[in-house]
Design a protein around this motif. Structure first.
Motif, mmCIF file in Angstrom:
data_model
loop_
_atom_site.group_PDB
_atom_site.id
_atom_site.type_symbol
_atom_site.label_atom_id
_atom_site.label_comp_id
_atom_site.label_asym_id
_atom_site.label_seq_id
_atom_site.Cartn_x
_atom_site.Cartn_y
_atom_site.Cartn_z
ATOM 1 N N VAL A 20 0.878 -1.172 0.000
ATOM 2 C CA VAL A 20 0.000 0.000 0.000
ATOM 3 C C VAL A 20 0.914 1.219 0.000
ATOM 4 O O VAL A 20 1.726 1.393 0.911
ATOM 5 C CB VAL A 20 -0.933 0.041 1.227
ATOM 6 C CG1 VAL A 20 -1.685 1.375 1.274
ATOM 7 C CG2 VAL A 20 -1.919 -1.111 1.187
ATOM 8 N N LEU A 21 0.805 2.035 -1.050
ATOM 9 C CA LEU A 21 1.628 3.234 -1.178
ATOM 10 C C LEU A 21 0.741 4.448 -0.963
ATOM 11 O O LEU A 21 -0.289 4.598 -1.630
ATOM 12 C CB LEU A 21 2.262 3.288 -2.572
ATOM 13 C CG LEU A 21 3.130 4.507 -2.893
ATOM 14 C CD1 LEU A 21 4.356 4.556 -1.986
ATOM 15 C CD2 LEU A 21 3.552 4.486 -4.360
ATOM 16 N N GLY A 22 1.112 5.314 -0.028
ATOM 17 C CA GLY A 22 0.229 6.438 0.268
ATOM 18 C C GLY A 22 0.950 7.660 0.796
ATOM 19 O O GLY A 22 2.149 7.634 1.088
ATOM 20 N N ILE A 23 0.201 8.738 0.916
ATOM 21 C CA ILE A 23 0.733 9.975 1.490
ATOM 22 C C ILE A 23 1.082 9.762 2.961
ATOM 23 O O ILE A 23 2.074 10.269 3.465
ATOM 24 C CB ILE A 23 -0.298 11.114 1.357
ATOM 25 C CG1 ILE A 23 -0.585 11.419 -0.120
ATOM 26 C CG2 ILE A 23 0.182 12.372 2.070
ATOM 27 C CD1 ILE A 23 0.566 12.033 -0.859
ATOM 28 N N LYS A 24 0.244 9.003 3.643
ATOM 29 C CA LYS A 24 0.482 8.734 5.060
ATOM 30 C C LYS A 24 0.511 7.231 5.304
ATOM 31 O O LYS A 24 0.079 6.439 4.471
ATOM 32 C CB LYS A 24 -0.615 9.372 5.917
ATOM 33 C CG LYS A 24 -2.003 8.823 5.638
ATOM 34 C CD LYS A 24 -3.047 9.466 6.536
ATOM 35 C CE LYS A 24 -4.425 8.843 6.291
ATOM 36 N NZ LYS A 24 -5.452 9.409 7.186
ATOM 37 N N LYS A 25 1.030 6.845 6.451
ATOM 38 C CA LYS A 25 1.091 5.437 6.824
ATOM 39 C C LYS A 25 -0.315 4.893 7.051
ATOM 40 O O LYS A 25 -1.128 5.513 7.732
ATOM 41 C CB LYS A 25 1.907 5.259 8.104
ATOM 42 C CG LYS A 25 3.402 5.207 7.887
ATOM 43 C CD LYS A 25 3.844 3.877 7.292
ATOM 44 C CE LYS A 25 5.365 3.765 7.259
ATOM 45 N NZ LYS A 25 5.816 2.517 6.600
ATOM 46 N N GLU A 26 -0.594 3.741 6.466
ATOM 47 C CA GLU A 26 -1.871 3.074 6.660
ATOM 48 C C GLU A 26 -1.662 1.838 7.535
ATOM 49 O O GLU A 26 -0.546 1.355 7.703
ATOM 50 C CB GLU A 26 -2.472 2.672 5.308
ATOM 51 C CG GLU A 26 -2.751 3.832 4.362
ATOM 52 C CD GLU A 26 -3.971 4.648 4.761
ATOM 53 O OE1 GLU A 26 -4.665 4.241 5.705
ATOM 54 O OE2 GLU A 26 -4.222 5.688 4.127
#
Length: 288
Positions: free
Chosen positions: A139-145
């Motif tokens: 999962v690549l994102g702006i914030k940590k998921e």
């Protein structure tokens, strides 16, 4: 007690003392798509494929695999596809297949992670079985998921930090055009981070002085309306010359006289301006 004029001058002085904000627009900002996940996923898919014309080879793919803890062995047989339909009808943003790996990437920009990761994970495992591929779930994102169902969460900040760390060895072999696009993309995503979305000094100024700013704007609008009324008065006072084809007002602040002299169309403009009362200018548009 200070007059309204003095208050306005004080307000303007406060504004002029603020630090000047310099913000460089990216091509994605100009296009109006800085935070669309589909756009970001399309760009990522292009750079993740080492065989594409960007000339950056495995830079993005190997950086991502390194952060996921998976093997980052460089391979020539890499296939990248978008929106792979899962068992339950979901759509996994990016699917990458190599000789020995199957990599699934769910991309998150602004939306919360509400996808069925259990379905995505099960689908990846099923797709990998026939060729006995090693599965990597990201999962690549702006914030940590929240990590679940075998998915490793990586932030864009982590990815770009790793890319910048390795970029030097690719700079001479890469396409300068695509390198600039990659840098532009990185800057665009970096501006979407939460800490870059906080209010700056200019924002705080308008929040703290909302009433005073509104008062100044309203006063200016009343002043402009007063000037515009002078244009209408001038139209009534100035008799339309016989040679003038049309006398009219443009944009509320300009009295226009249209003439046709020897087949040439000429317009004479008379402005009423805040810069200094009335000013005349001749604007000629000639059609021979």
């Amino acid at each position: 007690m200070p007059s309204s004029c003095e208050e306005y001058l004080e307000l303007l002085a406060e504004f002029e003392s603020l630090p000047k904000e310099i913000s460089s627009e990216s091509i994605f900002d100009i296009a109006g798509y800085p935070h669309y996940e589909n756009v970001a996923s399309n760009i990522l898919a292009f750079f993740l494929n080492p065989n594409n014309e960007h000339g950056l080879g495995h830079l993005i793919l190997s950086s991502l695999l390194n952060l996921s803890g998976a093997s980052e062995t460089k391979q020539s047989n890499v296939q990248v596809s978008r929106e792979a339909y899962t068992i339950n009808g979901g759509r996994l943003d990016i699917l990458i297949e190599t000789d020995n790996q199957l990599i699934g990437i769910e991309n998150k920009i602004y939306h919360h992670l509400a996808n069925d990761l259990a379905d995505y994970s099960k689908s990846l495992d099923k797709w990998a079985q026939p060729s006995q591929l090693s599965v990597v779930k990201i999962v690549l994102g702006i914030k940590k998921e929240q990590e679940s169902f075998g998915f490793v969460c990586i932030t864009y900040e982590e990815l770009f930090s790793k890319v910048k760390e390795r970029l030097g060895s690719y700079a001479t072999t890469s396409s300068q055009k695509w390198l600039l696009y990659l840098i532009d993309f990185i800057r665009t995503i970096e501006k979407l981070k939460g800490d870059d979305m906080e209010f700056n000094e200019n924002d705080k100024f308008f929040i703290e002085n909302e009433d005073r700013v509104n008062s100044l704007v309203n006063a200016r609008n009343r002043f402009l309306s007063k000037l515009n009324s002078k244009v209408r008065e001038l139209q009534e006072e100035i008799e339309k010359p016989e040679a003038c084809e049309k006398q009219w007002i443009y944009a509320k602040s300009c009295l226009v006289h249209d003439f046709n002299l020897s087949g040439n169309s000429i317009a004479f403009d008379l402005y009423v301006s805040p810069a200094g009362g009335t000013k005349g200018s001749g604007l000629a548009c000639c059609y021979l």
